[in-house]
Design a protein around this motif. Structure first.
Motif, PDB file in Angstrom:
ATOM      1  N   SER A 131      39.891  48.395  31.687  1.00 25.26           N
ATOM      2  CA  SER A 131      41.280  48.296  31.193  1.00 25.26           C
ATOM      3  C   SER A 131      42.035  49.607  31.397  1.00 25.26           C
ATOM      4  N   PHE A 132      41.368  50.704  31.081  1.00 24.39           N
ATOM      5  CA  PHE A 132      42.000  52.013  31.259  1.00 24.39           C
ATOM      6  C   PHE A 132      42.327  52.267  32.731  1.00 24.39           C
ATOM      7  N   MET A 133      41.414  51.948  33.617  1.00 26.38           N
ATOM      8  CA  MET A 133      41.605  52.260  35.041  1.00 26.38           C
ATOM      9  C   MET A 133      42.722  51.436  35.691  1.00 26.38           C
ATOM     10  N   VAL A 134      43.117  50.320  35.063  1.00 23.48           N
ATOM     11  CA  VAL A 134      44.231  49.518  35.598  1.00 23.48           C
ATOM     12  C   VAL A 134      45.528  49.773  34.810  1.00 23.48           C
ATOM     13  N   SER A 135      45.505  50.736  33.876  1.00 20.78           N
ATOM     14  CA  SER A 135      46.657  50.960  33.000  1.00 20.78           C
ATOM     15  C   SER A 135      47.795  51.719  33.677  1.00 20.78           C
ATOM     16  N   GLY A 136      47.582  52.153  34.905  1.00 20.35           N
ATOM     17  CA  GLY A 136      48.613  52.857  35.667  1.00 20.35           C
ATOM     18  C   GLY A 136      48.047  53.192  37.027  1.00 20.35           C
ATOM     19  N   PRO A 137      48.871  53.782  37.895  1.00 14.90           N
ATOM     20  CA  PRO A 137      48.369  54.109  39.230  1.00 14.90           C
ATOM     21  C   PRO A 137      47.255  55.158  39.206  1.00 14.90           C
ATOM     22  N   ALA A 154      39.647  43.279  39.088  1.00 16.47           N
ATOM     23  CA  ALA A 154      38.535  42.951  39.995  1.00 16.47           C
ATOM     24  C   ALA A 154      38.060  44.190  40.757  1.00 16.47           C
ATOM     25  N   THR A 155      39.007  44.972  41.257  1.00 15.42           N
ATOM     26  CA  THR A 155      38.640  46.170  42.032  1.00 15.42           C
ATOM     27  C   THR A 155      37.984  47.224  41.141  1.00 15.42           C
ATOM     28  N   ALA A 156      38.598  47.482  39.974  1.00 16.07           N
ATOM     29  CA  ALA A 156      38.036  48.486  39.063  1.00 16.07           C
ATOM     30  C   ALA A 156      36.664  48.033  38.570  1.00 16.07           C
ATOM     31  N   GLY A 157      36.540  46.747  38.260  1.00 17.76           N
ATOM     32  CA  GLY A 157      35.267  46.200  37.800  1.00 17.76           C
ATOM     33  C   GLY A 157      34.182  46.349  38.852  1.00 17.76           C
ATOM     34  N   GLU A 161      31.170  54.970  47.921  1.00 17.34           N
ATOM     35  CA  GLU A 161      32.464  54.979  47.235  1.00 17.34           C
ATOM     36  C   GLU A 161      33.608  55.257  48.210  1.00 17.34           C
ATOM     37  N   ILE A 162      33.365  56.107  49.215  1.00 14.92           N
ATOM     38  CA  ILE A 162      34.408  56.368  50.214  1.00 14.92           C
ATOM     39  C   ILE A 162      34.709  55.085  50.987  1.00 14.92           C
ATOM     40  N   SER A 163      33.661  54.375  51.407  1.00 18.24           N
ATOM     41  CA  SER A 163      33.920  53.160  52.194  1.00 18.24           C
ATOM     42  C   SER A 163      34.461  52.019  51.326  1.00 18.24           C
ATOM     43  N   PHE A 164      34.300  52.125  49.999  1.00 19.61           N
ATOM     44  CA  PHE A 164      34.909  51.142  49.089  1.00 19.61           C
ATOM     45  C   PHE A 164      36.435  51.213  49.194  1.00 19.61           C
ATOM     46  N   ILE A 180      47.381  54.179  44.451  1.00 21.83           N
ATOM     47  CA  ILE A 180      47.256  52.719  44.400  1.00 21.83           C
ATOM     48  C   ILE A 180      47.184  52.231  42.953  1.00 21.83           C
ATOM     49  N   GLN A 181      47.474  50.941  42.782  1.00 17.78           N
ATOM     50  CA  GLN A 181      47.281  50.281  41.492  1.00 17.78           C
ATOM     51  C   GLN A 181      45.991  49.467  41.591  1.00 17.78           C
TER      52      GLN A 181
END
Ligand code: CMP
Length: 139
Positions: free
Chosen positions: A64-70, A44-47, A127-130, A39-40
């Protein structure tokens, strides 16, 4: 006991085509990938996922890093899965990670450290249910 833990293969690793090599480390350690999707993340999701680190100095860069690619989010299942996954990942900082761990072999830096894994059974459940509905997990 048989546990489940949440794992994320991070953008530095998907960028370098390392998904299969990392999954092989999990499987060789007796962890079963019982759910997985590429997923990308959005800011908002990474935050929200890293909400616990909101006040830390590295939070903004981390998002920023976590949204920098899939990313590849996955549920790993096995005996003592939370601790076993942390063992095969190695320390957060690759310079401190034991030889042969995922981070020692593949991580680029303390931030671009190739994988995330839940740090407790309670956080694993959250985290799994996230990321996953119960119907997406197929043991
Ligand atoms: P992770 O296990 O996903 O949890 C938080 C992440 O923040 C961590 O891996 C790293 O990718 C990132 N990070 C960046 N700098 C630091 C730091 N100084 N200490 C801990 N985590 C950091």
């Amino acid at each position: 006991a048989v546990e489940r833990t949440l794992s994320i293969i991070k953008p530095d690793a998907t960028r370098r085509n390392l998904t299969g090599k990392i999954n092989a480390v999990f499987e060789d350690a007796g962890l079963r990938i019982v759910a997985q999707k590429r997923i990308q993340l959005t800011p908002a999701t990474a935050g929200a996922f890293y909400e616990v680190h909101k006040e830390r100095p590295f939070y903004k860069d981390l998002v920023s890093f976590m949204v920098s690619g899939p990313v590849v989010v996955q549920v790993l299942q096995g005996e003592n899965a939370v601790a076993k996954n942390r063992e095969v990942m190695g320390a957060t900082d690759p310079k401190k990670a034991e030889a042969n761990t995922i981070r020692a072999q593949f991580a680029e830096s303390i931030e671009a450290n190739s994988v995330h894994g839940s740090d407790s059974l309670e956080n694993a459940k959250n985290e799994i249910s996230f990321f996953f509905a119960g119907t997406e997990i197929l043991p």
